[in-house]
Design a protein around this motif. Sequence first.
Motif, PDB file in Angstrom:
ATOM      1  N   VAL A 179       0.936  -0.862   0.111  1.00  0.00           N
ATOM      2  CA  VAL A 179      -0.029  -0.078   0.330  1.00  0.00           C
ATOM      3  C   VAL A 179       0.812   0.991   0.215  1.00  0.00           C
ATOM      4  N   GLY A 180       2.098   0.942   1.016  1.00  0.00           N
ATOM      5  CA  GLY A 180       2.708   2.326   0.764  1.00  0.00           C
ATOM      6  C   GLY A 180       3.382   2.338  -0.325  1.00  0.00           C
ATOM      7  N   ARG A 181       3.786   2.073  -1.098  1.00  0.00           N
ATOM      8  CA  ARG A 181       4.306   1.482  -2.539  1.00  0.00           C
ATOM      9  C   ARG A 181       3.763   2.472  -3.349  1.00  0.00           C
ATOM     10  N   LEU A 182       3.070   2.054  -3.077  1.00  0.00           N
ATOM     11  CA  LEU A 182       1.772   2.800  -4.670  1.00  0.00           C
ATOM     12  C   LEU A 182       1.932   4.127  -3.883  1.00  0.00           C
ATOM     13  N   GLY A 183       2.304   4.874  -2.756  1.00  0.00           N
ATOM     14  CA  GLY A 183       2.324   6.553  -2.527  1.00  0.00           C
ATOM     15  C   GLY A 183       0.713   7.331  -1.702  1.00  0.00           C
ATOM     16  N   VAL A 184       0.269   5.470  -0.954  1.00  0.00           N
ATOM     17  CA  VAL A 184      -0.940   5.696  -0.371  1.00  0.00           C
ATOM     18  C   VAL A 184      -1.107   6.047   0.871  1.00  0.00           C
ATOM     19  N   GLU A 185      -1.699   6.230   1.458  1.00  0.00           N
ATOM     20  CA  GLU A 185      -1.985   6.717   3.071  1.00  0.00           C
ATOM     21  C   GLU A 185      -2.192   5.811   3.293  1.00  0.00           C
ATOM     22  N   TRP A 186      -2.241   5.332   4.975  1.00  0.00           N
ATOM     23  CA  TRP A 186      -2.455   4.087   6.029  1.00  0.00           C
ATOM     24  C   TRP A 186      -2.882   3.524   7.088  1.00  0.00           C
ATOM     25  N   THR A 187      -3.778   3.310   8.059  1.00  0.00           N
ATOM     26  CA  THR A 187      -3.300   3.277   9.419  1.00  0.00           C
ATOM     27  C   THR A 187      -3.970   1.876   9.407  1.00  0.00           C
ATOM     28  N   TYR A 188      -3.015   1.467  10.584  1.00  0.00           N
ATOM     29  CA  TYR A 188      -3.374   0.208  11.576  1.00  0.00           C
ATOM     30  C   TYR A 188      -4.657   0.093  12.383  1.00  0.00           C
ATOM     31  N   CYS A 189      -4.911  -0.842  12.880  1.00  0.00           N
ATOM     32  CA  CYS A 189      -5.360  -1.155  14.547  1.00  0.00           C
ATOM     33  C   CYS A 189      -6.006  -2.494  14.348  1.00  0.00           C
ATOM     34  N   HIS A 190      -6.102  -2.829  15.707  1.00  0.00           N
ATOM     35  CA  HIS A 190      -6.338  -3.861  15.434  1.00  0.00           C
ATOM     36  C   HIS A 190      -7.500  -4.299  15.610  1.00  0.00           C
ATOM     37  N   TYR A 191      -8.019  -5.665  15.664  1.00  0.00           N
ATOM     38  CA  TYR A 191      -9.505  -6.265  15.544  1.00  0.00           C
ATOM     39  C   TYR A 191     -10.214  -5.752  16.789  1.00  0.00           C
ATOM     40  N   SER A 192      -9.491  -5.832  17.857  1.00  0.00           N
ATOM     41  CA  SER A 192      -9.779  -5.569  19.482  1.00  0.00           C
ATOM     42  C   SER A 192      -9.848  -4.524  19.535  1.00  0.00           C
ATOM     43  N   ARG A 193      -9.499  -3.672  18.697  1.00  0.00           N
ATOM     44  CA  ARG A 193      -9.635  -2.155  18.529  1.00  0.00           C
ATOM     45  C   ARG A 193     -10.627  -1.551  18.317  1.00  0.00           C
ATOM     46  N   LEU A 194     -11.192  -2.397  17.192  1.00  0.00           N
ATOM     47  CA  LEU A 194     -12.481  -1.516  16.562  1.00  0.00           C
ATOM     48  C   LEU A 194     -13.871  -1.770  16.935  1.00  0.00           C
ATOM     49  N   PRO A 195     -14.208  -0.271  16.818  1.00  0.00           N
ATOM     50  CA  PRO A 195     -15.731   0.037  17.437  1.00  0.00           C
ATOM     51  C   PRO A 195     -16.673  -0.166  16.771  1.00  0.00           C
ATOM     52  N   ASP A 196     -18.276  -0.195  16.806  1.00  0.00           N
ATOM     53  CA  ASP A 196     -19.032   0.032  16.032  1.00  0.00           C
ATOM     54  C   ASP A 196     -18.598   1.342  14.665  1.00  0.00           C
ATOM     55  N   GLY A 197     -18.947   1.062  13.458  1.00  0.00           N
ATOM     56  CA  GLY A 197     -18.899   2.748  12.629  1.00  0.00           C
ATOM     57  C   GLY A 197     -17.142   2.596  12.043  1.00  0.00           C
ATOM     58  N   ALA A 198     -16.275   1.466  12.107  1.00  0.00           N
ATOM     59  CA  ALA A 198     -15.160   1.022  12.492  1.00  0.00           C
ATOM     60  C   ALA A 198     -14.473   1.887  10.920  1.00  0.00           C
ATOM     61  N   GLY A 199     -14.808   1.458   9.938  1.00  0.00           N
ATOM     62  CA  GLY A 199     -14.577   1.467   8.617  1.00  0.00           C
ATOM     63  C   GLY A 199     -15.315   2.899   8.243  1.00  0.00           C
ATOM     64  N   ASP A 200     -15.943   4.086   9.167  1.00  0.00           N
ATOM     65  CA  ASP A 200     -16.380   5.389   8.031  1.00  0.00           C
ATOM     66  C   ASP A 200     -15.007   6.220   8.333  1.00  0.00           C
ATOM     67  N   GLY A 201     -14.808   7.650   7.726  1.00  0.00           N
ATOM     68  CA  GLY A 201     -13.918   8.296   7.307  1.00  0.00           C
ATOM     69  C   GLY A 201     -13.032   7.309   6.599  1.00  0.00           C
ATOM     70  N   TYR A 202     -12.634   6.321   6.082  1.00  0.00           N
ATOM     71  CA  TYR A 202     -11.870   5.838   4.741  1.00  0.00           C
ATOM     72  C   TYR A 202     -12.210   5.524   3.808  1.00  0.00           C
ATOM     73  N   ASP A 203     -10.987   5.281   3.086  1.00  0.00           N
ATOM     74  CA  ASP A 203     -11.054   5.578   1.436  1.00  0.00           C
ATOM     75  C   ASP A 203     -11.752   3.281   1.386  1.00  0.00           C
ATOM     76  N   ALA A 204     -10.833   2.855   1.717  1.00  0.00           N
ATOM     77  CA  ALA A 204     -11.234   1.340   1.688  1.00  0.00           C
ATOM     78  C   ALA A 204     -10.334   0.830   3.315  1.00  0.00           C
ATOM     79  N   VAL A 205     -11.463  -0.603   3.560  1.00  0.00           N
ATOM     80  CA  VAL A 205     -10.384  -1.635   4.759  1.00  0.00           C
ATOM     81  C   VAL A 205      -9.795  -2.693   4.116  1.00  0.00           C
ATOM     82  N   ILE A 206      -8.458  -3.076   4.738  1.00  0.00           N
ATOM     83  CA  ILE A 206      -8.321  -4.548   4.382  1.00  0.00           C
ATOM     84  C   ILE A 206      -8.334  -5.314   5.307  1.00  0.00           C
TER      85      ILE A 206
END
Lengths: 214, 260
Positions: free
Chosen positions: A27-54
């Motif tokens: 992802v980084g090599r394509l020049g795309v910004e990313w952030t990381y989070c462990h699943y145990s810390r992802l609350p409801d609505g976790a995907g909001d505000g991102y362009d995509a989720v992997i």
Amino acid sequence: MILLAGLCYRDSALLRSEFVRPVARVVGRLGVEWTYCHYSRLPDGAGDGYDAVILCGTALKDTGYLREIGRFSWLPEVPVPVLGICAGMQVLSLVHGGTLRPACEIGMEEVRVLCKNPILPPPPSFSAYELHRYSCVPPPGWKTLAVSKNCVQAVSHPELPLFGVLFHPEVRNESVIERFLSLANPGKEKGGGWGQDVPPSGDGQPVLPGDRDE
Amino acid sequence: MPGDIPADAKAWMVISPCPTLSVQAVFQAGGRRQVKVGVLCSGGKDSLFACMCAMQEEEVACLITVFPDNPESYMFHTPNLHVVRLQAKAAGIPLVAWPSRGKEGEETADLARAVAEAVRRHGIGGVVTGALQSVYQSSRVQAVCRDLDLWCFNPLWYTDPDEYMEALLSSGFDVIVSAVASEPFDRTWLGRRLDFAALQDLRRYAERYSTSLAGEGGEYETLVLNAPFFRHRIAIGEAEAVWQNFRGILRVKRAWLEAA
């Protein structure tokens, strides 16, 4: 911004470096910004505000994410493209009504592409790195995009940009991640970060599957 | 507090795997249930760097080394494996040494026996490897771990080679080149210390000859003489460079431990 969700049984640097960092590298090599989070810390609505989720994979012995499938209740509501890798495909399939079946593959396997689709190499087949104990029986209505001799290898939602791949595209099939990201149209801001933008830590520790009392 | 791991050290380690932490920090990294692990050790930079990564998360109970008779072994790194005994002593970690005839069809079974012995002797629940990109080796270790119901950790898997090499050199490892197996590596590389000047040369080679920077294509092999978690360093008293058809090995004939 791409959200990389870690599915390892605990937020361990040792596992993260094996299953999340290689994806982050693509992802980084394509020049795309990313952030990381462990699943145990992802609350409801976790995907909001991102362009995509992997949803990244985890170790062969790890089944913690299956024991805690309730923590992925946010996933069906995600309004952006989702790519589930290995364990991520299993989770994506389960939360949409699919099931799992035992199917262990380790190493390179031939993957047969059943139909043209936006993320996989073109038919007829390609070679992919496998590391899994389970495969998916896709959710009702979902398309099976590819299979190996043993099991389903890639699925997609009939209408939404939700994809699951059982093989590890970060190993020798990076173009799968690249094609997925092209669907997401993410902001191009180089780099990424391990948790600077993630939600606050949850209260419980993930289960330690198979952990033995020493 | 001295020896404490910085709050973001683990996250930082994953971006750039450069755990320049004190040995005390390594051993204070516990505080929760750890998996006892055995580290597959060839004596080269990758297995010992992976060992250091593992020490920050889990309990490293032993090193595991398979000693093949066949110098062309597909699975196991062969030059100077005897130095692993000194490395284990230097690190204060028990070594599980296991012989192998090094025949292609038997190597996975030999590895499985070695790992099973480590389970028996040290009660390990997982194995750590320094695999960078070798699907051949990694798949076999994964299969062995599956069969023995063990965790398999590969902290350097598909890491960025440049970041890894920077991290290796910045974190206090003393590494020399112990074998070369392709152009443009010549005999001057045998015994050469991997420092930032060597890294610059490796970068030039990678650009010009498409060799891999970290040697994951087998272009060169390494030997670790000192590591941040060693209590002693390894001194080489006598070594012989053996050269044939663009392949060379530095055979360490005499080595010992001295104060780090």
